[in-house]
Scaffold this motif. Structure first.
Motif, PDB file in Angstrom:
ATOM      1  N   VAL A 177       0.829  -1.209   0.000  1.00 20.15           N
ATOM      2  CA  VAL A 177       0.000   0.000   0.000  1.00 20.15           C
ATOM      3  C   VAL A 177       0.864   1.260   0.000  1.00 20.15           C
ATOM      4  O   VAL A 177       0.579   2.219  -0.710  1.00 20.15           O
ATOM      5  N   CYS A 178       1.930   1.247   0.820  1.00 19.70           N
ATOM      6  CA  CYS A 178       2.747   2.474   0.946  1.00 19.70           C
ATOM      7  C   CYS A 178       3.953   2.483   0.009  1.00 19.70           C
ATOM      8  O   CYS A 178       4.695   3.467  -0.021  1.00 19.70           O
ATOM      9  N   GLY A 179       4.180   1.405  -0.702  1.00 18.01           N
ATOM     10  CA  GLY A 179       5.235   1.395  -1.720  1.00 18.01           C
ATOM     11  C   GLY A 179       6.649   1.280  -1.177  1.00 18.01           C
ATOM     12  O   GLY A 179       7.609   1.573  -1.905  1.00 18.01           O
ATOM     13  N   ALA A 180       6.822   0.846   0.076  1.00 18.79           N
ATOM     14  CA  ALA A 180       8.185   0.656   0.605  1.00 18.79           C
ATOM     15  C   ALA A 180       8.774  -0.622   0.000  1.00 18.79           C
ATOM     16  O   ALA A 180       8.073  -1.628  -0.140  1.00 18.79           O
ATOM     17  N   SER A 181      10.046  -0.563  -0.367  1.00 25.06           N
ATOM     18  CA  SER A 181      10.634  -1.765  -0.978  1.00 25.06           C
ATOM     19  C   SER A 181      11.902  -2.220  -0.263  1.00 25.06           C
ATOM     20  O   SER A 181      12.397  -3.307  -0.500  1.00 25.06           O
ATOM     21  N   ARG A 182      12.442  -1.345   0.628  1.00 24.56           N
ATOM     22  CA  ARG A 182      13.678  -1.710   1.336  1.00 24.56           C
ATOM     23  C   ARG A 182      13.403  -1.799   2.827  1.00 24.56           C
ATOM     24  O   ARG A 182      12.662  -0.982   3.371  1.00 24.56           O
ATOM     25  N   ALA A 183      14.075  -2.757   3.453  1.00 23.65           N
ATOM     26  CA  ALA A 183      13.939  -2.886   4.912  1.00 23.65           C
ATOM     27  C   ALA A 183      15.306  -3.167   5.508  1.00 23.65           C
ATOM     28  O   ALA A 183      16.221  -3.606   4.797  1.00 23.65           O
ATOM     29  N   ALA A 184      15.437  -2.894   6.796  1.00 20.50           N
ATOM     30  CA  ALA A 184      16.694  -3.199   7.484  1.00 20.50           C
ATOM     31  C   ALA A 184      16.381  -3.815   8.839  1.00 20.50           C
ATOM     32  O   ALA A 184      15.433  -3.403   9.520  1.00 20.50           O
ATOM     33  N   THR A 185      17.172  -4.810   9.198  1.00 19.10           N
ATOM     34  CA  THR A 185      17.003  -5.473  10.499  1.00 19.10           C
ATOM     35  C   THR A 185      18.353  -5.501  11.209  1.00 19.10           C
ATOM     36  O   THR A 185      19.407  -5.421  10.569  1.00 19.10           O
ATOM     37  N   SER A 186      18.320  -5.659  12.535  1.00 20.12           N
ATOM     38  CA  SER A 186      19.573  -5.690  13.290  1.00 20.12           C
ATOM     39  C   SER A 186      20.343  -6.970  12.987  1.00 20.12           C
ATOM     40  O   SER A 186      19.757  -8.000  12.646  1.00 20.12           O
ATOM     41  N   VAL A 187      21.660  -6.875  13.129  1.00 19.79           N
ATOM     42  CA  VAL A 187      22.510  -8.067  12.999  1.00 19.79           C
ATOM     43  C   VAL A 187      23.100  -8.351  14.374  1.00 19.79           C
ATOM     44  O   VAL A 187      23.887  -7.557  14.878  1.00 19.79           O
TER      45      VAL A 187
END
Ligand code: LMR
Length: 400
Positions: free
Chosen positions: A121-131
């Protein structure tokens, strides 16, 4: 015949966490110990039925309610109780109506609906998570269609948060990245940010136009219910848009009821109303509407001041037992003269300890001693009790 057949499929690997439980169950050794999955166990090694849950279930059974559909977004009295618990009943966020909360299938369901919403819906395509992070974060994001990057979080050499690394990596993320963070009781490390560090992260999110998604599966297992939501209060004060996933699997021991929530905090009540329509569409096209039993239990307990207090007491008892076991393990490791100082276990919060044990050492614990843990070195402290802690300490010391 169609090209779409199942004949050429290869088996998927077992889940790194739930697969551990499968191996534990298959082990016939009586001394076996499951330190894998994040599930609270009593001193007797059992998943408890909380008194507040038992009482709520008795009352529900006597109410002879039929099992009709509940709304797509869940029971209204449950959703409002969750918001009040998370932000405080008098908070600006609750009073203004700029947050929308829906009932979901556990905390994982909250993450899933939120990620689908952000991507579709919001068009986000990148994500980040902790390592490192809870492995399912990355799996959920990938299934939702995100490209996933990692940001540094754990400083192995000094057994703490690598805050400098985290800041540098967050600053380098492109605008509109969905940043998944653990609001308390970081899974798997057990190391949380300080309020000052949270404020820095919030400023980075603001300047970099990043969208925070806070996962709060362990509220109440760190310091206390309110204290563990301190990071959420800072995000709420900041005025940023953000998402939040809540779970009652652990805090109510309602694992099998799949009861959680997704909250989306927006700028104002009219934005929140539109977001709600989108979330309802997502849910309808996924599983139509959520089950009612867990929501009825939780809302009964949270909406009554007396049962709410009683629940806080039961939650505190679980937290205290975990803390005792942290000290028992560290003390026992010191007493037997283990090669490594294990006092770090007492500084970590929540259910887990990130031990620094290698996958090979974890495998040896399972093969030689029947002690099961996650191969990234995470152990669930809740699997310890006064009868097995010495055995576990000796076994860990033997593989160091
Ligand atoms: C865990 O991390 O062990 C828990 O959150 C349970 C799960 O679903 O992985």
């Amino acid at each position: 015949m169609s090209d779409l057949t199942f004949a050429g499929l290869t088996p998927a690997p077992a889940d790194p966490i739930l697969g551990v439980t499968e191996k534990f169950r298959a082990d016939p050794r009586p001394q076996k110990v499951n330190l894998g999955v994040g599930v609270y166990l009593t001193e007797e090694g059992k998943t408890p039925l909380l008194d507040v849950v038992r009482d709520a279930e008795m009352a529900l059974a006597q109410s002879n309610q039929p099992h009709g559909y509940i709304p797509i977004n869940g029971l209204p009295e449950y959703c409002s109780a969750v918001q009040k618990m998370v932000f405080g009943a008098d908070s600006e966020v609750v009073q203004s109506g700029r947050a929308v909360t829906i009932q979901t299938l556990g905390g994982t369901g909250g993450l899933k609906v939120g990620m689908d919403f952000m991507h579709n819906v919001c068009g986000a395509s990148r994500a980040a998570t902790s390592v490192p992070t809870w492995g399912n974060h990355n799996a959920l994001l990938k299934y939702a269609g995100f490209e996933v990057a990692g940001y540094r979080y754990y400083d192995k050499a000094n057994d703490c948060v690598d805050f400098e690394g985290m800041v540098a990596d967050l600053k380098a993320l492109p605008a509109k990245t969905l940043v998944v963070m653990h609001s308390c009781c970081h899974n798997p490390t057990g190391y949380d940010l300080t309020p000052e560090q949270w404020k820095t992260v919030i400023e980075i999110c603001r300047q970099g136009q990043l969208t925070p998604f806070l996962d709060m599966a362990y509220q109440g297992f760190g310091v206390g219910l309110k204290e563990d939501a301190a990071s959420i209060a800072l995000f709420a004060e900041s005025g940023l848009d953000f998402l939040l996933s809540t779970s009652f699997s652990k805090s109510f021991n309602l694992y099998g009821e799949r009861i959680g929530a997704l909250t989306v905090v927006t700028q104002n009540a009219s934005e929140a109303a539109v977001v709600l329509t989108q979330l309802k569409s997502m849910v309808r096209a996924n599983y139509s509407n959520p089950p009612s039993h867990g929501a009825r239990i939780v809302s009964r307990v949270l909406n009554n001041p007396q049962t709410f207090e009683q629940w806080l007491g039961e939650l505190a008892a679980m937290r205290t037992r975990i803390q005792k076991m942290r000290h028992a393990l560290a003390d026992e490791m010191a007493r037997i003269g283990a090669k490594r100082d294990f006092s770090f276990v007492t500084r970590q919060k929540g259910m887990f300890s990130f031990t620094g044990l290698s996958p090979e050492q974890i495998d040896r614990l399972a093969d030689e001693f029947g002690i099961y843990a996650v191969r990234n070195g995470r152990i669930c402290i809740c699997g310890l009790n006064t009868r097995n802690v010495e055995y576990v300490a000796r076994s860990i010391a033997a593989v160091l």
